[in-house]
Design a protein around this motif. Structure first.
Motif, PDB file in Angstrom:
ATOM      1  N   ILE A   1       0.857  -1.194  -0.033  1.00  0.00           N
ATOM      2  CA  ILE A   1      -0.090  -0.082   0.147  1.00  0.00           C
ATOM      3  C   ILE A   1       0.792   1.333  -0.005  1.00  0.00           C
ATOM      4  CG2 ILE A   1      -1.729   1.236   1.290  1.00  0.00           C
ATOM      5  CD1 ILE A   1      -2.536  -1.279   2.518  1.00  0.00           C
ATOM      6  N   GLN A   2       0.663   2.271  -1.050  1.00  0.00           N
ATOM      7  CA  GLN A   2       1.198   3.496  -0.703  1.00  0.00           C
ATOM      8  C   GLN A   2       0.373   4.636   0.120  1.00  0.00           C
ATOM      9  OE1 GLN A   2       1.685   4.500  -4.803  1.00  0.00           O
ATOM     10  NE2 GLN A   2       3.801   3.902  -5.004  1.00  0.00           N
ATOM     11  N   HIS A   3      -0.904   4.311  -0.304  1.00  0.00           N
ATOM     12  CA  HIS A   3      -1.899   5.165   0.674  1.00  0.00           C
ATOM     13  C   HIS A   3      -3.253   4.625   0.757  1.00  0.00           C
ATOM     14  CE1 HIS A   3      -3.663   9.203   1.954  1.00  0.00           C
ATOM     15  NE2 HIS A   3      -4.746   8.804   1.014  1.00  0.00           N
ATOM     16  N   MET A   4      -3.715   5.233   1.961  1.00  0.00           N
ATOM     17  CA  MET A   4      -5.187   4.163   2.121  1.00  0.00           C
ATOM     18  C   MET A   4      -5.923   5.313   2.847  1.00  0.00           C
ATOM     19  SD  MET A   4      -4.254   1.697   5.441  1.00  0.00           S
ATOM     20  CE  MET A   4      -5.810   0.944   5.609  1.00  0.00           C
ATOM     21  N   ASP A   5      -7.148   5.284   2.691  1.00  0.00           N
ATOM     22  CA  ASP A   5      -8.300   6.026   3.100  1.00  0.00           C
ATOM     23  C   ASP A   5      -9.544   5.395   3.501  1.00  0.00           C
ATOM     24  OD1 ASP A   5      -9.101   8.772   3.700  1.00  0.00           O
ATOM     25  OD2 ASP A   5     -10.127   8.924   1.691  1.00  0.00           O
ATOM     26  N   SER A   6     -10.418   5.867   4.494  1.00  0.00           N
ATOM     27  CA  SER A   6     -11.695   5.464   5.004  1.00  0.00           C
ATOM     28  C   SER A   6     -12.560   6.330   4.887  1.00  0.00           C
ATOM     29  CB  SER A   6     -11.270   4.661   6.403  1.00  0.00           C
ATOM     30  OG  SER A   6     -12.545   4.331   6.970  1.00  0.00           O
ATOM     31  N   ARG A   7     -13.682   5.810   4.455  1.00  0.00           N
ATOM     32  CA  ARG A   7     -14.924   6.897   4.478  1.00  0.00           C
ATOM     33  C   ARG A   7     -15.843   5.985   5.400  1.00  0.00           C
ATOM     34  NH1 ARG A   7     -12.895   7.886  -0.394  1.00  0.00           N
ATOM     35  NH2 ARG A   7     -12.897   9.986  -1.112  1.00  0.00           N
ATOM     36  N   ILE A   8     -16.647   6.659   6.377  1.00  0.00           N
ATOM     37  CA  ILE A   8     -17.715   6.080   6.781  1.00  0.00           C
ATOM     38  C   ILE A   8     -19.037   6.982   6.231  1.00  0.00           C
ATOM     39  CG2 ILE A   8     -19.419   5.785   9.172  1.00  0.00           C
ATOM     40  CD1 ILE A   8     -16.791   3.816   8.822  1.00  0.00           C
ATOM     41  N   MET A   9     -19.990   6.158   5.623  1.00  0.00           N
ATOM     42  CA  MET A   9     -20.999   6.391   4.801  1.00  0.00           C
ATOM     43  C   MET A   9     -22.482   6.325   5.367  1.00  0.00           C
ATOM     44  SD  MET A   9     -19.433   6.001   0.968  1.00  0.00           S
ATOM     45  CE  MET A   9     -19.791   4.226   0.990  1.00  0.00           C
ATOM     46  N   ILE A  10     -23.416   7.224   5.058  1.00  0.00           N
ATOM     47  CA  ILE A  10     -24.815   7.131   5.597  1.00  0.00           C
ATOM     48  C   ILE A  10     -25.683   6.921   4.344  1.00  0.00           C
ATOM     49  CG2 ILE A  10     -26.729   7.966   6.611  1.00  0.00           C
ATOM     50  CD1 ILE A  10     -24.531   6.983   8.294  1.00  0.00           C
ATOM     51  N   PRO A  11     -26.437   5.943   3.961  1.00  0.00           N
ATOM     52  CA  PRO A  11     -27.283   5.826   2.799  1.00  0.00           C
ATOM     53  C   PRO A  11     -28.119   6.764   2.441  1.00  0.00           C
ATOM     54  CG  PRO A  11     -27.243   3.687   3.889  1.00  0.00           C
ATOM     55  CD  PRO A  11     -26.705   4.674   4.939  1.00  0.00           C
ATOM     56  N   MET A  12     -28.432   7.462   1.327  1.00  0.00           N
ATOM     57  CA  MET A  12     -29.450   8.333   1.079  1.00  0.00           C
ATOM     58  C   MET A  12     -30.599   7.347   0.968  1.00  0.00           C
ATOM     59  SD  MET A  12     -28.022  10.924  -2.223  1.00  0.00           S
ATOM     60  CE  MET A  12     -26.776  11.828  -1.855  1.00  0.00           C
ATOM     61  N   LYS A  13     -32.019   8.206   1.016  1.00  0.00           N
ATOM     62  CA  LYS A  13     -33.149   7.635   1.304  1.00  0.00           C
ATOM     63  C   LYS A  13     -33.591   6.503   0.202  1.00  0.00           C
ATOM     64  CE  LYS A  13     -35.213  11.501   3.823  1.00  0.00           C
ATOM     65  NZ  LYS A  13     -36.122  12.629   3.774  1.00  0.00           N
ATOM     66  N   THR A  14     -33.033   6.606  -0.966  1.00  0.00           N
ATOM     67  CA  THR A  14     -33.320   6.054  -2.174  1.00  0.00           C
ATOM     68  C   THR A  14     -32.274   5.003  -2.459  1.00  0.00           C
ATOM     69  OG1 THR A  14     -32.643   7.830  -3.710  1.00  0.00           O
ATOM     70  CG2 THR A  14     -35.043   7.654  -3.114  1.00  0.00           C
ATOM     71  N   SER A  15     -31.413   4.724  -1.647  1.00  0.00           N
ATOM     72  CA  SER A  15     -30.248   4.069  -1.775  1.00  0.00           C
ATOM     73  C   SER A  15     -30.797   2.459  -1.854  1.00  0.00           C
ATOM     74  CB  SER A  15     -29.074   4.213  -1.115  1.00  0.00           C
ATOM     75  OG  SER A  15     -27.979   3.030  -1.412  1.00  0.00           O
ATOM     76  N   PRO A  16     -30.253   1.539  -2.907  1.00  0.00           N
ATOM     77  CA  PRO A  16     -30.729   0.129  -2.694  1.00  0.00           C
ATOM     78  C   PRO A  16     -29.891  -0.636  -1.726  1.00  0.00           C
ATOM     79  CG  PRO A  16     -30.463   0.687  -4.993  1.00  0.00           C
ATOM     80  CD  PRO A  16     -30.000   1.997  -4.418  1.00  0.00           C
ATOM     81  N   LEU A  17     -28.810   0.155  -1.264  1.00  0.00           N
ATOM     82  CA  LEU A  17     -27.936  -0.553  -0.036  1.00  0.00           C
ATOM     83  C   LEU A  17     -28.320   0.425   1.034  1.00  0.00           C
ATOM     84  CD1 LEU A  17     -24.433  -1.223  -1.619  1.00  0.00           C
ATOM     85  CD2 LEU A  17     -26.054  -3.089  -0.522  1.00  0.00           C
ATOM     86  N   GLN A  18     -29.060   0.009   2.186  1.00  0.00           N
ATOM     87  CA  GLN A  18     -29.583   0.533   3.239  1.00  0.00           C
ATOM     88  C   GLN A  18     -28.948   0.295   4.384  1.00  0.00           C
ATOM     89  OE1 GLN A  18     -31.657   3.416   3.689  1.00  0.00           O
ATOM     90  NE2 GLN A  18     -31.507   3.585   1.563  1.00  0.00           N
TER      91      GLN A  18
END
Length: 259
Positions: free
Chosen positions: A242-259
């Motif tokens: 790995i040269q670089h790594m990043d982490s995002r914690i995300m909240i689904p939008m209301k219409t996202s198929p992944l809830q």
């Protein structure tokens, strides 16, 4: 690398193996493209991930605009594409939206959708309005690793983590070899959603998408992986790739198929 006098032989061997892993590739020369070796063979899915950095004062309006337009494209069989998921970043880059699309049929499907959307007045108006709200945007075209799950709709509530890795050039096969074994350690709570590697855009990029009930569940699930024999070895040998790594914690939008 100099060895400390009196260091146990096991420590010296481990030190040597880590040092060698920085320089020695354990991949036999192949004539195959890496994408042919790593991607799923039974399907020709292509993915597009979009990162939109939104003006802070426009985020609510931007979300509403996406929720009004994007699901209609997803549901219309005229377009050979599917909205896999759409999120706002909670921790990581702020005021950011992330969209993940699947094109069943690969590059021809992508081209077909692009050409058809040029004649979609609602979509063109959406792009015009969206442009007024953005600070910047970027995207990548991705393939999915053969050993990961295909990301399918799931019920919530969940929080999602997108872990992005910039690998050293030439190490993608080695990464895939280790993670083909490692993924079995991370399936116990159905947290593994999808794994992808870039084809166009920033290259030698890997994205792992995970789902957790909450941040506490994320912590306990990740800690539990260390109790499985073999997980520590995977981490040990993949970190030097790995040269670089990043982490995002995300909240689904209301219409996202992944809830």
């Amino acid at each position: 690398m100099p060895k400390l006098l009196g260091a146990p032989a096991s420590n010296r061997n481990r030190e040597d193996s880590w040092f060698k892993s920085l320089f020695v590739r354990k991949v036999d020369p192949r004539k195959d493209a890496h994408s042919h070796l790593l991607a799923k063979k039974e399907e020709s899915n292509l993915y597009k991930i979009q990162f939109h950095n939104v003006k802070p004062e426009c985020l609510d309006a931007y979300n509403k605009l996406c929720e009004d337009v994007l699901p209609s494209i997803h549901a219309d069989k005229y377009y050979p594409c599917e909205l896999v998921g759409t999120w706002n970043t909670w921790y990581g880059e702020q005021d950011q939206a992330v969209h993940l699309w699947r094109y069943r049929g690969g590059y021809p499907a992508l081209t077909e959708v692009m050409n058809k959307l040029k004649n979609n007045k609602e979509f063109m108006e959406y792009r015009k309005e969206r442009g007024k709200m953005l600070l910047s945007r970027r995207n990548q075209l991705l393939l999915e690793f053969s050993f990961w799950n295909e990301p399918l709709p799931r019920q919530g509530p969940n929080v999602y983590e997108l872990r992005s890795y910039q690998l050293r050039p030439g190490t993608m096969i080695e990464w895939g070899n280790y993670w083909a074994r490692a993924i079995r350690y991370r399936q116990h709570n159905r947290e593994a959603v999808g794994g992808f590697f870039s084809q166009i855009g920033k290259l030698y990029m890997v994205h792992h998408l995970w789902a957790y009930k909450d941040l506490k569940s994320r912590e306990s699930t990740r800690n539990a992986a260390w109790q499985h024999e073999g997980w520590n070895e995977v981490v040990y040998y993949t970190v030097p790739l790995i040269q670089h790594m990043d982490s995002r914690i995300m909240i689904p939008m209301k219409t996202s198929p992944l809830q």
